[in-house]
Design a protein around this motif. Sequence first.
Motif, PDB file in Angstrom:
ATOM      1  N   TYR A  97     -10.895   3.494   3.752  1.00 55.43           N
ATOM      2  CA  TYR A  97      -9.670   3.803   4.486  1.00 55.43           C
ATOM      3  C   TYR A  97      -8.936   4.991   3.893  1.00 55.43           C
ATOM      4  O   TYR A  97      -8.749   5.108   2.691  1.00 55.43           O
ATOM      5  N   GLU A 100      -3.258   8.954   7.157  1.00 58.09           N
ATOM      6  CA  GLU A 100      -2.968  10.336   7.551  1.00 58.09           C
ATOM      7  C   GLU A 100      -2.338  11.123   6.437  1.00 58.09           C
ATOM      8  O   GLU A 100      -2.561  12.310   6.280  1.00 58.09           O
ATOM      9  N   ALA A 221      -0.243   4.475   2.443  1.00 56.81           N
ATOM     10  CA  ALA A 221       0.175   3.831   3.692  1.00 56.81           C
ATOM     11  C   ALA A 221       0.140   2.324   3.588  1.00 56.81           C
ATOM     12  O   ALA A 221       0.948   1.619   4.206  1.00 56.81           O
ATOM     13  N   PHE A 227       4.458   3.142   9.589  1.00 56.44           N
ATOM     14  CA  PHE A 227       4.303   3.209  11.045  1.00 56.44           C
ATOM     15  C   PHE A 227       5.598   2.798  11.720  1.00 56.44           C
ATOM     16  O   PHE A 227       6.271   1.885  11.258  1.00 56.44           O
TER      17      PHE A 227
ATOM     18  N   SER B  43      -7.497   2.653  12.261  1.00 55.80           N
ATOM     19  CA  SER B  43      -8.229   1.634  11.511  1.00 55.80           C
ATOM     20  C   SER B  43      -7.415   1.269  10.284  1.00 55.80           C
ATOM     21  O   SER B  43      -6.549   2.016   9.855  1.00 55.80           O
ATOM     22  N   TRP B  44      -7.701   0.111   9.766  1.00 59.88           N
ATOM     23  CA  TRP B  44      -6.802  -0.420   8.741  1.00 59.88           C
ATOM     24  C   TRP B  44      -7.598  -1.307   7.802  1.00 59.88           C
ATOM     25  O   TRP B  44      -8.367  -2.159   8.237  1.00 59.88           O
ATOM     26  N   ALA B  45      -7.377  -1.052   6.509  1.00 57.85           N
ATOM     27  CA  ALA B  45      -8.131  -1.833   5.533  1.00 57.85           C
ATOM     28  C   ALA B  45      -7.392  -3.109   5.171  1.00 57.85           C
ATOM     29  O   ALA B  45      -7.979  -4.175   5.051  1.00 57.85           O
TER      30      ALA B  45
END
Lengths: 302, 782
Positions: A97, A100, A221, A227, B43-45
Amino acid sequence: MEDSRQYLDPEVLNKLTGLELQARLIVEGYVSGLHKSPYHGFSVEFAEHREYVPGDDLRYVDWKVFGKTDRYYLKQYEEETNFACHLLLDTSESMQYRSEGAAVSKLDYARYVAASLAYLITQQQDAVGLTTFDSEITNFLQPSSQPSHLKRLLHLMEEAPAQGETSLGSIFHSVAERTKQRGLVIIISDLFDDLETLLLGLKHLKHCRHDVSLLQVIDPAEQDFPFDEPTLFHGLEISADQMVDPRSLKDAYHREFDGFLKEVRSHCRNLQMEYTLLRTDMPLDVALASYLNSRMHRNSRI
Amino acid sequence: MIDDRLHILAFGFASPWLLWGLAAASIPVLIHLLHKRQYKETSWAAMQFLLNAARRQSRKLRIQQLLLLAVRMLIVLLLAVALARPYVENLGAYFQTDVPVHRVIILDASFSMGFMEGTQSRFDQAKDIARKILDSAKQSDAMNLMRIAGSAPYLIIRQPAYQKSQVIQELDELELTDERGDVLATLQQALELVQETPDLARKEVYILSDFQKENWLADSPARQGAVRKLLEQISAVAKLRLISQGQGASSNTSMTSFKIAEPLAIVGQPIHFLVSIQYQGEIPLANQTVELFINGRLAQTTQVDLAPNSEAQANFSYTLNAPGEFQVEARLQEDQLSLDDRRWLSLPAKDRLRVLLVNGVTSGRELDAATAYLDLALSPRLSPSDATGLIQPRVINEGDFISTDLTQYDCLFLCNIGRLTSQEVEILTAYVRGGGGLVVCLGDQVDLENYNRTLYQEGQGLLPVKIESRVDRSSDNASGFAFDSAIIEHPIMEPFLGNPNAGLESVEKNSYFKTSFPEDSTARVVLKFENGDPAIIDSDAGQGRVLVLTTAVDRSWGNWAIWPSFPPVMNECVFHVVSGRWPERQKLVGEELVRPFSVGVSEMPVMVFRPDQRSEPQQVMNSENENTIVYSNTDRAGIYEMEFGLPLNRKELFAVNVDPRESLLECMDEKELKSSLFSSVDMSYRTQFRDSGQTSLGPVSSRDGLTRWLLYLVMGFIFVEQVLAWRFSFGVIALGLLVAIGLVASLVSSGQQWAILLIGLMAAGLILGWFQQGREKRTSKR
């Protein structure tokens, strides 16, 4: 050297190819920022004072004592034992992962860290081995202090694909079985796994009298959760999709995540294991320093 | 071509300023577009943390979803309700509906409403209230005016009127009547009225009355049931609002009757006037004056004491000096209801009665005539010039009967007439029905069959009884037929009451005729024989009276004609038969005045002079055997004078009085009304009329209503729903604002300032919340 310091920025590093080069640059950059050379003993353990005898190396004079007593005493260190370091690198899919705002994925960052550590250890003629894993051990290199071994190690790191699920607990058990002698185990992972199994594995390692360090690599993130628009999250390892309005979820997520970090940290403390949190936006010298310095502090306390 | 285009575009909007709403329609589109753009994917871990957090958040999310759902449901609900055009009363002018109200105002104009409370009569008070009701009506309301009275019209304004001025004018012109209230008739018409205007959905029927028991709980249980049923039916389509005027103590003295004791007013003889007084009240009244007026001049006064809630009588004795038509009035001391404190009497006073005796037996000897003794009994004299009595008999023979003008005579005696022709019977019938008196004396000449055919006519004729067989004294019956000693109470027998040995029981008759009564006969037996058979029979025929004497009035069948009891009986017969015409002169308000005539007066001009000084010409109505004058416009109490032109050239007086029942002022209160008439009927009961919620601040268009307000709300909620779906916290703020605006608008229009303060606080709270949220947002960004 100012040039080399720029390579501590993961973004800049990313532009280069070749982990060996990158590792060297990191270390050099790190080292240039240090006042003392780290080459003299990775694990420096102060043993006792010895009275000065003419002909001894002046470097080891404890000037503080001279200041107090007006006599010359030397600091003596424990004999450097032949210590082996096992690097455990998590190459599961969750490490892929990259958000951004981050320059590199967690895996790339972990690679840098692992590579630079390997480089450092090899420089001080200690043995370093590598284990890459996801749900099971994918590669295992026995520790060796040979420079050629380092090359092999670095190559392996580069090539390891990111796939599979994380399953730390069972990995640790396997590692504990494979390693004969007591050494330093450095785990570089995001630790996104069930905490119970993780703990059991760590306990096993501890039981084998290894000196365990955990370097948790996370993406900014993941900690900040920046977000604010409705987003559909696709799970990387867990195949779940969740549509959330992050603004309403943010607090709860923070609670979950920070809670997790706290738990890991407290368990490490209980097990007397080294724990360092690394974010992929951290410059690498800071990353290394935070680990190594905390280690030195810990050691000196003992 | 340009013209064509203009024609096509020739339409418009009633409220063009509302077209800004079209612009608002684009807002959801904008929000939708914005909404779509913000939707991201990544997408996300750290999925497990996200999922856990989401699970914890799910409860909060569910609440959010519920709120959104609630708002959506509310939109649909409010829209449905608004389209149903609801109305709520008493919530302020802003909420008044634009549905017009059909108001029916029923005013009680029976004379009991003339009761004075202070300076105003109850009727005037009711009129004031009616005016207030009319004032409170809106422009779009339809109005009808009705009255409770004894006669038509009950509907003052026939069709629902939209012009307030017209209704108010009719209201002003409405007058109190002298009549007793006919509640049933009014309610019947009211029901018809509300049923025939179904397009006016909202109806209110106002009943302004004193709710007198006498009027409302009328007469019989059947009638009361009918009233109750009508009220139920009316309340099914309209709201009943009762406004009672019958509050407060009402004591009332009234005259219930005024008559004379004698059957006839005879000049020179004392006439006894009897006044019956009724007093409703708690305080005893002493020395109440009663006055007697004859032809407008005060003749006598007397005084009477009235005990609480009792009846009393006042008597006058007066002697008239001359014959003629007299109007007599009795007056009580005036009280709060003055209409029932006086009564009139029309008194035709006679100084002589002209009686025609028709002789059926001609004979050379005077005393052998059938009428001989009768003649002497009625007018005792030694020689014709000595005749000074009241009764003036004239004897004619059977054959002269047809050519005689009967109108001059007050009554007729047929004595032992053999048979009658149909022409003679016609004349007789006209005469009797016109008010004349007839006495039929039977005798040995009488042809049974003829009499039964012509006079009896199976009960339809003049004769009240059928003549059966003749009964003769049998040889072994020593004393003959005697009269029964038990005196029947009848005006004719009055002198004999309590007066035995006056020569009645000792009469012996040899023969008489047996008679039989028809089935539903109203005839009365005046005198009986000892064996029970009737000797004298009395009956009414039209306006006149008929007496039948089943035995002869001469000496042919016994000695009665020379017996002492003969003259009084004959005289009383005359008085009784003649006075038949007299009660027809005394009527109640609303009853017709009928004056029949027997002989051709079809072209006679007639003028009726009313007590309110107006005069109306009348036409004589002609039918086969009769000429009649009928005057039905007896709406006022007083003396009515009928003036007949040629050939009669005479005036006759009629007295019209108020119905004494209306003087019973006992009124029903709310409880009694509820239990008796309104037990299953919804009604609102008040003693005053209050305007409901007329405190609007500023001009309110008559088309505004709850519907519009609801539609505004719907618009607001649609907007809120969009914002909620887009961003929840903004949506909540929008909702709060909407509620605040709605409350402020409604409370401002109904004038409750304290709530505006509350709104201000709420707004302040909202603004603070906004700032707080902003601050949190700022701190969460590291």
